[in-house]
Design an enzyme around this catalytic site. Structure first.
Site, PDB file in Angstrom:
ATOM      1  N   HIS A   1      61.951  46.096  32.214  1.00 11.82           N
ATOM      2  CA  HIS A   1      61.559  44.951  31.396  1.00 11.82           C
ATOM      3  C   HIS A   1      62.159  45.001  29.993  1.00 11.82           C
ATOM      4  O   HIS A   1      61.620  44.416  29.066  1.00 11.82           O
ATOM      5  CB  HIS A   1      60.028  44.854  31.322  1.00 11.82           C
TER       6      HIS A   1
ATOM      7  N   HIS B   1      53.296  55.478  42.237  1.00 13.87           N
ATOM      8  CA  HIS B   1      54.321  55.136  41.258  1.00 13.87           C
ATOM      9  C   HIS B   1      54.715  56.380  40.470  1.00 13.87           C
ATOM     10  O   HIS B   1      54.110  57.451  40.623  1.00 13.87           O
ATOM     11  CB  HIS B   1      53.805  54.063  40.295  1.00 13.87           C
TER      12      HIS B   1
ATOM     13  N   ASP C   1      58.004  43.190  45.962  1.00 16.13           N
ATOM     14  CA  ASP C   1      58.436  42.895  47.327  1.00 16.13           C
ATOM     15  C   ASP C   1      57.432  43.472  48.319  1.00 16.13           C
ATOM     16  O   ASP C   1      57.095  44.663  48.215  1.00 16.13           O
ATOM     17  CB  ASP C   1      59.800  43.521  47.595  1.00 16.13           C
TER      18      ASP C   1
END
Length: 425
Positions: free
Chosen positions: A17, A106, A367
């Site tokens: 980002h 993660h 996704d």
């Protein structure tokens, strides 16, 4: 580190980002025509927002060449490429809950352990957005390999969850023994693969089943994994280094560096472990006379004496590599991808300090299955590995060519039919 390769070196930069992502590519041969039009097709195949079973993040991923070319020709100097992030939403991640809890599966926790600080938005460098630089660099490597040697690299989705293009059977525990699979590897091209969007599985029935399968997980705010198969055709023989830098080891390194990967197998793979050696061994046979592709005949590589190997193998369970060195047969392998870690369901986790447990509902766009968009990334990393090996072998051959020829030794230039002399033994 963020650099891959020894002779064709690629350094990627950027977080998921931040303002931009991109790469620096060093070692690109001079004198090759190159513009953004050579690179953009693969960037577009990788981009988000391609269908209703991919992340809705709307990025066009337009690549800009910043350096290393003039008037559309490579200078031999480092090529810098940049892609601006236009639809980044770091606010999706900037909330108190996500500041307290690491997201399950993660890299939030491990990055914090390693650096003592982490990107608060998205996965930072662990995000698949980092792969933009890889795909851009891979497109450059592919163009050189195609022009110089006629190399073709094609990847496709071979499974999603329990849906397989070629399900394992007692007769064919590995697709490498299935004639349909081997025939597909000889003929498949990217245009055919992309005719089966959105999953990129080149079979109508299997493709539809996979779309329905992924859609079901998306509706339940869940995710699913799968595999990508890749074939590299017209690879020169003799690529790869002994021992620690075997060509398949380099390919495994490259593929397992892609985010979300969990497995790599080459040739017959794990299914080949169920086949006896008397069947599995690839017998050598004389190669059929064939001309190089037209693109190679017109290139400097053909004028330098590049030719087809005199030998080939009757079968190709080895996947085009023996002893860590390419034998001229198609190289094929499969890469496994885990389910995307970000899902819409609430999941239990613990605070960073371990003081308490809680529930985290991850935000952000993701996704439900990363496999379809991983196809061009696998192709790019394959190109980087082969390109690096080609430059190493070119340097070796050039150095050898400057020496006086040796007599009575086995060498790749001896006429067909020569035997091994006693002196060579």
């Amino acid at each position: 580190m963020s650099t891959f390769g020894d002779h064709f070196r690629v350094t990627t930069y950027g977080e998921s980002h931040c303002r931009s992502v991109g790469c620096i590519v060093d070692g690109v041969p001079p004198g090759m025509e190159l513009t953004e039009e050579d690179i953009q097709p693969q960037m577009t195949r990788r981009r988000p927002g391609q269908s209703n079973i991919t992340t809705p993040r709307d990025e066009k991923d337009r690549v800009l060449i910043q350096s290393g070319t003039e008037f559309g020709v490579t200078l031999g100097t480092p090529i810098g490429m940049v892609v601006l992030n236009q639809d980044q939403r770091p606010k999706d991640y900037g909330n108190k809950t996500m500041d307290l809890y690491p997201r399950p599966s993660h890299a939030d926790w491990t990055y914090l352990e390693k650096y003592g600080v982490k990107a608060s938005s998205g996965g930072g460098r662990s995000s698949a957005r980092e792969t933009i630089g890889r795909v851009a660099a891979g497109a450059i490597a592919e163009k050189y390999l195609r022009l110089a040697y006629g190399v073709e690299i094609v990847a496709f989705t071979s499974s999603v969850g329990s849906c397989h293009l070629y399900p394992p059977t007692a007769a064919h525990p590995s697709p490498s023994t299935n004639p349909e699979f081997l025939s597909l590897l000889q003929s498949i091209d990217r245009k055919t693969v992309d005719n089966y969007l959105p999953v990129r599985c080149p079979d109508e029935a299997a493709s539809k089943k996979m779309v329905d399968y992924i859609s079901d997980f998306k509706e339940r705010e869940d995710s699913i994994g799968g595999t990508v198969t890749c074939v590299i055709r017209n690879v020169p023989s003799g690529l790869g280094e002994p021992c620690f830098d075997k060509l398949e080891a380099k390919l495994a390194h490259a593929m397992l560096s892609i985010p979300a990967t969990k497995g790599f197998e080459i040739g017959s793979g794990f299914g080949g472990c169920e086949v006896p050696g008397s069947i599995h061994n690839d017998a050598f046979v004389a190669a059929a006379d064939s001309e190089l592709p037209a693109s190679v005949l017109e290139s400097g590589a053909a004028r330098s004496g590049v030719s087809r190997p005199r030998l080939t193998t009757k079968t190709n369970y080895s996947g085009g590599i023996q002893g860590g060195i390419s034998n001229g047969a198609p190289i094929y392998f499969r890469v496994g991808f885990k389910p995307a870690a970000t899902i819409g369901q609430e999941q239990r986790t613990a605070t960073y300090d371990g003081g308490s447990e809680g529930v985290l509902a991850a935000k952000g766009r993701h996704d439900p299955c990363v496999v379809p968009r991983a196809v061009p990334i696998v192709e790019a990393m394959a190109a980087l590995v082969v390109m690096d090996a080609v430059l190493a072998q070119q340097a070796r051959h050039t150095a050898k060519s400057l020496l006086p020829p040796l007599k009575q030794t086995i060498n790749s230039g001896m006429p067909a039919g020569n035997g091994v002399t006693e002196a060579a033994l």
